[in-house]
Each structure stands twice: as structure tokens, then as C-alpha cells.
Design an enzyme around this catalytic site. Structure first.
Site, PDB file in Angstrom:
ATOM      1  N   TYR A  62       3.061   3.908 -10.571  1.00  0.00           N
ATOM      2  CA  TYR A  62       2.910   3.327 -11.898  1.00  0.00           C
ATOM      3  C   TYR A  62       3.683   4.106 -12.963  1.00  0.00           C
ATOM      4  CZ  TYR A  62      -0.354   6.511 -14.365  1.00  0.00           C
ATOM      5  OH  TYR A  62      -0.929   7.561 -15.039  1.00  0.00           O
ATOM      6  N   ARG A  63       4.035   5.341 -12.685  1.00  0.00           N
ATOM      7  CA  ARG A  63       4.978   6.113 -13.502  1.00  0.00           C
ATOM      8  C   ARG A  63       5.356   7.355 -12.714  1.00  0.00           C
ATOM      9  NH1 ARG A  63       2.036   9.635 -18.323  1.00  0.00           N
ATOM     10  NH2 ARG A  63      -0.036   9.775 -17.422  1.00  0.00           N
TER      11      ARG A  63
ATOM     12  N   TYR B 189       4.986  15.283 -15.697  1.00  0.00           N
ATOM     13  CA  TYR B 189       5.934  14.172 -15.695  1.00  0.00           C
ATOM     14  C   TYR B 189       7.224  14.517 -16.434  1.00  0.00           C
ATOM     15  CZ  TYR B 189       2.087  11.350 -13.907  1.00  0.00           C
ATOM     16  OH  TYR B 189       1.068  10.855 -13.131  1.00  0.00           O
TER      17      TYR B 189
END
Length: 520
Positions: free
Chosen positions: A468-469, A91
């Protein structure tokens, strides 16, 4: 250094700011040379790392140093990006969203401030990892369990603030957050919940809401403040624990399996955050794909069938566990077995059946809250491997699960990648974690990956599926998919941003939230 200056800040101003920061934290805790800055970059980067490089790194210790560093940054208009342990790989890792931001490394703040055995909670600082808390609980003889993500080296607070999920009955990790301390951009320190009452005797980490609006949630996946302390409620050790695996032979089985899981989850027959894991992800944990396919492009069906036979697994592999007294687990197991037996080809395995199985072994650990690093074996799927997270949410519904799987598989395959993914199953929703694995040394793969993930986000949004992310590079795009009501949600976030951080120094661009004067 000129290329690494914060936006709008001169070299002289930046040098003055760093001098002031060194006076606060000590010269050994401010890093500004190329080697140090590179160490804080995204190690799984698929773009030029300079896109998300920090201008410098400051590592304060304690609340006083943190607030003083923020004050210096505010006075010099230097944006800051706080990290806990910086292990948010797939991420963005330690990298900031915007080039030139100052990284605020909080990993030195790694105290476990409290463990309450009777009320089952702990209070930790940003730098406390899952490994650290787990080992501490074992050392003191605690009977409390933590919930952990697959790689246990990450920070508890950082993962919780990203609303990460785990694998025990406490798998919805932010659900078990209770009380936090936050530093705002103007230096104000706020304790939330019951701790806001001076001399509170109610239990700051037993009742999360306090009185009035519950604000803790606005500090997750946001840039409204920096969390410096958090309470996390823990799971008391159950009287019994029984992990199991059910394998399913066909890709389409994700539909009936998801429908069967739903009532079992909602009635707590299956109490934990269980996982329906795809064949490719299962295999990637323990082997190199060239054993089955050396050519470019996704694995052919014949190769996948050979993997199934060699690993004694299915196209889908459902990992869950039972917890409690033996008679209760026995009764629940009968219900689970009878439910899944209605799917043709379903096979059932216990721990005794899978002795020596690497994947079953590490999932057994995860479902009892024991952190480990085994899942990083997926990086051996190809040379110099890395992975990226694409994570749409789905209801626990068979039709939706199959649709999301087919969409992700088709797009991944069209761009030359294997579908490697899993559904982490909550009580009403599932996190569909798609983890395309790529070679960091292959420029063509990196380029195709960007195009592929861009398409995944857009096509999923067209069908009403939101993530969600997401990775730093896709935060603006993901935020744009939540545009209902003329972007009402983002406009509200921007109003909160202007109120709490009018100078815009806190993590510009985080989750697509930008200060008025800045943009990507």
C-alpha cells in the site's frame, strides 16, 4: 555544492534561484550548507545517504510564499519535494526521491484553522502534528477524539496523504478527509469539494464530494500538487471505552483468528482498526533481543517460547476495543469472547489484568486516539537500531494471512532477520506491516536488508500481494508490480502528471511517477 546541484541546473543558476527564494522567505529560512542538508536526510538510511540528498531546503510560511517559491523553482527548472513534518521514518523520512531535489519544508505552516465541535471536524495546515491537535483539543475542553499512528510526532496531513492507518474506529484515516486546498505546479490554487463553490454555506468539511469528479484522491501518494490545507473529520467521545487483548499460542493461529475477526469487523461488533501483533514485535517494544539470543540470525523457537512466558503474551496478540454504552459493550464482549474461545489456547485480558504492561498501556492510548512515542522502543531491539516498512495488503482472510506471514517470515529469516510484524485489521482488508529491524552501524545488515526487501516485494507480487506504500528506494519496484494491462495505471498517472506538471518539477519519482525528461 556541485555534487548537490539539481539535475541540469548550473551552479550559477542555482545560486540565483536561492537568492530569489531568500528574498521571499528571508535568508534564515533557506538552508544550503552540508550540515543542514544532512539534517533533512533519511535517518534510517540503509544505502549511502547521498542517494537521496536534497540540494537545499526552503521553508516558506503561508500560501503566498509557497506559491512564489514554486514559481521560482519552475522558472529555474528545479524539482521540489514537499514535506509536512518530515517524520515519515521507515519510508524515507525527510529525504527526496531524487538526489538534488529542493526540499520544501512546510512545517512552519502549523495552524489549526478550525475546530467544529458540533459537526466534529478540524481544519489543519501541513505542519500540524498529531500531538499538537490532540493537545489543542484537550486545552479547549473538546470532546472530540483524533485518530493517530503509533509515533504521534508526525504530521496529520502528511500521514493522511500517504493513506496511513490508525487504531480507533476512524483508523482508515483518508476515509475521514473532507476538503483540501492544493497548489499546482503552475501556481493555481484549488479548493476541492464544496469549497469550490464561491461563498459555500453547505459545509466544506462535512460533505467531501462537491459536484463533478471527486479529485482529492489523486493528490495522495502522488506528485500532482502540494496540499496546503485539509479538513479531517473527528470521532465524538463515546460514552464508554473498553480495550482488551486476546493472545494465541501458535504461529498458525493467525489463520483461524483472521477468519473469526472478519464477521466481527464487518458487523461492527469490533468497531476499531484492531491489530494482530506478532510476538517479536510485541517483545521488541520493551526489551533487547540479546536477553534471549546473542548470536547472529533469527531468534530460535526456544527463545521465543521463553519470551512468551516472561511477557505473558502469545505468538499472536490481538488488541481491540469496545466503544459505547456499557450494556452494548457487555453484549458485544460476549460475542467476541465466545468467538475467540474456539481457538485452542486463547487467553483473554482486560485493562485490569495488564496493569503496568508497557505494550498494553500504549495500545490502550492509541485505540482512544492518544498519541505517544512508545512503539519507538523497538529501536532498542539491537544497537543503533532502525527499521524499514514492507506493507502488503491482505483481505481479512485466514488463508491469505497465514500465507503472507509464512512468506515474509521465511524471507526475513533466510536473510538473517527476525520477522517483526503485525496485521492492522480494517473491515475487509488488512495492512500487513512488516518492520524488519536492523543496525544502522552494521554494513552487512544494511546490504542484506536491501536484498531481502527486494525479494519480499517480488515474491509477494508473484502471489498477487501488492504494497500500500513503500520506502523511497523501492518506489519504482513497487510501482512496477501494478503493471496490469500493459502498465495502464502508471500510464494514466503519467498522463495526469504531464497535464498538471508539464515541466516535471513536483516531486519527481514519487510513487514511481517520473516526468518525461527524468528518471531514477
Amino acid at each position: 555544492m556541485s555534487a548537490l546541484l539539481p539535475p541540469g541546473v548550473s551552479a550559477q543558476q542555482f545560486a540565483q534561484a536561492l537568492t530569489a527564494m531568500r528574498a521571499v522567505v528571508g535568508p534564515e529560512w533557506v538552508f544550503a550548507n552540508d550540515e543542514d542538508i544532512t539534517a533533512y536526510s533519511d535517518h534510517f538510511a540503509f544505502e549511502d545517504v547521498s542517494v537521496n540528498l536534497a540540494s537545499a531546503i526552503a521553508a516558506p510560511l503561508g500560501l503566498d510564499q509557497i506559491t512564489r517559491i514554486i514559481a521560482i523553482a519552475r522558472d529555474h527548472q528545479i524539482p521540489v519535494w514537499a514535506i509536512s513534518t518530515g517524520r515519515n521514518l521507515a519510508y524515507g523520512g525527510s529525504a527526496p526521491r531524487k538526489h538534488g531535489t529542493l526540499t520544501l519544508d512546510l512545517k512552519r505552516n502549523n495552524r489549526i484553522l478550525e475546530v467544529n465541535e458540533e459537526l466534529a471536524y478540524a481544519v489543519v495546515e501541513p505542519g500540524v502534528s498529531f500531538f499538537q491537535l490532540y493537545r489543542h483539543l484537550r486545552e479547549i475542553g473538546s470532546k472530540l477524539w483524533i485518530d493517530t499512528p503509533s509515533p504521534g510526532w508526525g504530521g496529520i496531513m502528511g500521514n493522511m496523504l500517504e493513506r496511513g492507518v490508525g487504531y480507533t474506529p476512524y483508523g482508515d484515516r483518508f476515509m475521514w478527509q473532507c476538503g483540501m486546498q492544493v497548489v499546482l505546479a503552475d501556481g493555481t490554487v484549488v479548493d476541492t469539494g464544496m469549497a469550490a463553490q464561491d461563498g459555500s454555506q453547505t459545509g466544506n468539511h462535512t460533505y467531501r464530494y462537491g459536484s463533478g469528479p471527486w479529485i482529492d484522491g489523486i493528490f495522495t501518494q502522488s506528485n500532482f500538487g502540494i496540499v496546503t490545507k485539509v479538513g479531517i473529520q473527528l470521532m465524538p467521545e463515546p460514552p464508554g471505552y473498553r480495550p482488551f487483548l486476546v493472545t494465541f499460542a501458535e504461529d498458525e493461529d493467525i489463520a483461524p483468528v483472521s477468519d473469526l475477526i472478519r464477521p466481527l469487523k464487518m458487523t461492527h461488533v469490533i468497531p476499531n482498526a484492531a491489530v494482530t501483533c506478532s510476538l517479536n514485535l510485541e517483545a521488541a517494544t520493551s526489551l533487547d533481543r540479546t536477553k534471549y539470543h546473542v548470536d547472529a540470525g533469527p531468534l530460535p523457537e526456544a527463545a521465543r517460547r521463553r519470551m512468551m512466558a516472561d511477557l505473558n503474551v502469545g505468538k499472536w496478540n490481538f488488541y481491540a476495543a469496545l466503544y459505547g454504552p456499557e450494556p452494548v459493550m457487555d453484549a458485544h464482549w460476549e460475542v467476541i469472547r465466545d468467538s475467540f474461545a474456539t481457538v485452542k489456547g486463547a487467553r483473554f485480558f482486560t485493562a485490569d489484568d495488564r496493569k503496568g504492561d508497557v505494550v498494553f498501556g500504549y495500545r490502550t492510548k492509541l485505540m482512544r486516539g492518544e498519541p505517544n512515542m512508545t512503539e519507538f522502543g523497538i529501536l532498542n531491539w539491537m544497537p543503533n537500531g532502525a527499521h524499514l516498512g514492507f506493507s502488503p495488503v491482505a483481505p481479512v482472510d485466514g488463508k491469505t494471512a497465514l500465507d503472507q506471514y509464512r512468506l515474509a517470515e521465511a524471507i526475513c529469516n533466510r536473510h538473517g532477520f527476525d520477522y517483526t510484524g503485525m496485521f492492522i485489521v480494517g473491515f475487509r482488508a488488512m495492512h500487513h506491516i512488516v518492520e524488519p529491524i536492523f543496525s544502522r552501524s552494521d554494513e552487512d545488515q544494511r546490504s542484506r536488508l536491501i536484498t531481502m526487501v527486494t525479494e519480499l516485494i517480488d515474491e509477494a507480487a508473484k502471489r498477487g500481494y501488492g504494497e500500500y506504500r513503500g520506502h523511497l528506494s523501492f518506489m519504482d519496484q513497487i510501482a512496477g508490480t501494478y503493471g496490469w494491462g500493459d502498465n495502464a495505471l502508471m500510464k494514466l498517472s503519467q498522463r495526469i502528471k504531464r497535464a498538471l506538471d508539464p515541466t516535471g518539477i513536483m516531486a519527481p519519482g514519487k510513487s514511481g511517477i517520473w516526468p518525461e525528461k527524468a528518471s531514477s
